[in-house]
Design an enzyme around this catalytic site. Sequence first.
Site, mmCIF file in Angstrom:
data_model
loop_
_atom_site.group_PDB
_atom_site.id
_atom_site.type_symbol
_atom_site.label_atom_id
_atom_site.label_comp_id
_atom_site.label_asym_id
_atom_site.label_seq_id
_atom_site.Cartn_x
_atom_site.Cartn_y
_atom_site.Cartn_z
ATOM 1 N N SER A 1 0.807 -1.088 0.247
ATOM 2 C CA SER A 1 0.112 0.105 -0.027
ATOM 3 C C SER A 1 1.003 1.288 -0.104
ATOM 4 C CB SER A 1 -0.802 -0.049 1.367
ATOM 5 O OG SER A 1 -2.162 0.778 0.920
ATOM 6 N N ASP B 1 -10.157 -4.016 -5.276
ATOM 7 C CA ASP B 1 -9.841 -2.997 -4.267
ATOM 8 C C ASP B 1 -10.956 -2.017 -3.965
ATOM 9 O OD1 ASP B 1 -8.484 -1.346 -2.692
ATOM 10 O OD2 ASP B 1 -6.328 -1.711 -3.522
ATOM 11 N N HIS C 1 -8.337 -5.033 -0.939
ATOM 12 C CA HIS C 1 -7.127 -4.219 -0.779
ATOM 13 C C HIS C 1 -6.215 -5.063 0.094
ATOM 14 C CE1 HIS C 1 -4.256 -1.083 -0.507
ATOM 15 N NE2 HIS C 1 -4.501 -0.833 0.597
#
Length: 327
Positions: free
Chosen positions: A112, A236, A291
């Site tokens: 991330s 995501d 995610h």
Amino acid sequence: MLHLLPLSTLLLITSTLASPLAPPAPKPLPLLIWHGLGDNYAADGLHTVGDLANETNPGTYVYYIRLDEDAASDRTATFLGNVTEQIAQVCEDIATHDVLSKAPGLNALGFSQGGQFLRGLVERCGDTVKIRNLVTFGSQHNGISKYQICKDGDWLCKSYVGLLKANTWGTWVQGHLVPSQYFKATNDSTGEPTPEYLDNSNFLADINNERVLKNVTYAKNLARLDNFVMYLFEDDTTVIPKESGWFSYTNATSGEVVGLREREIYKEDWIGLRTLDKRGGLHFRTTEGGHMQLSDEVLREVFETWFKPGEDDWSGAGEEGQEIVEL
Ligand SMILES: *[C@@H]1O[C@H](CO)[C@@H](O)[C@H](O)[C@H]1NC(C)=O
Ligand SMILES: *[C@@H]1O[C@H](CO)[C@@H](O)[C@H](O)[C@H]1NC(C)=O
Ligand SMILES: *[C@@H]1O[C@H](CO)[C@@H](O)[C@H](O)[C@H]1NC(C)=O
Ligand SMILES: *[C@@H]1O[C@H](CO)[C@@H](O)[C@H](O)[C@H]1NC(C)=O
Ligand SMILES: *[C@@H]1O[C@H](CO)[C@@H](O)[C@H](O)[C@H]1NC(C)=O
């Protein structure tokens, strides 16, 4: 009188004699892992990933990037801090680290926001820290257009986001609140970044060389990677838009996605991505799930494909290096 040597001594002699002829198998390069927002370097989940890297490529020395030795403070630094200063600190920490500073190169894995920060590290600190292969998962290389970072009912997080939204382009917010530094506002009718973003973005506008004056060092350093592998999570819904993980631009009005190769940042090679791509070093990948829903299978494949020891890799950190215990 005949002295019989113990077997262990014989083996020692044999291996000493044999060593110049048969050099030890190359050891994998050390691996840097930079965690995401709300996580910390000592977290079990992160160490499971490091253990898997070591299991896949035995002898991998793993360094979990941290901004503070105290895990709680390291977590706080994912929300609060000036990313410019954070990257400079990580650059310095690696440059002075006993094992990492002696390795001929490093591999890097970013989760991330940790992904774009590692890219920032490559661009800004590439003369000191030699990263060979960079793999990012669900990162925000083209920024975020919405702050979607709180779990339901987390009022502390909601008031934090309130601060972010209220004054995203203010100097205090840009210098202290981490996600604002990769927030990006685009005028959807022109597709151009807004003047507020270009003037005030503390991190992303700089690292993406979006301003008139480009830093050629950034492009040179990024183009020097062996491989830059960008993973998107298919479902995501945290990163908005998720295609940011591939440097794509998404028109918020129409939902149309403009891929990296059609964008100026690539065509004019602002940060070296075009050079890297022409050399076959830029890779776009997708993986199932939301995610950061990572499976061991995908990670193992990443370690086997991109972090496998090559001919010119080193003979390892040695006894001394292995004694440095993380945590
Ligand atoms: C890697 O795995 C081996 C074997 O389990 C272990 O002895 C070694 O300490 C591990 N190295 C690191 C850096 O975790
Ligand atoms: C470009 O980036 C390098 C690496 O961070 C830095 O040393 C240099 O000062 C920058 N150049 C300019 C003109 O900002
Ligand atoms: C972030 O830190 C750098 C380096 O100390 C400084 O030059 C810059 O002004 C800071 N940014 C903001 C928005 O405060
Ligand atoms: C977007 O750009 C157009 C054309 O330059 C301009 O007329 C419009 O005001 C801009 N929109 C915003 C929200 O800034
Ligand atoms: C974004 O989508 C809107 C609505 O379809 C369209 O009017 C606009 O031209 C698009 N912007 C760009 C830069 O393509």
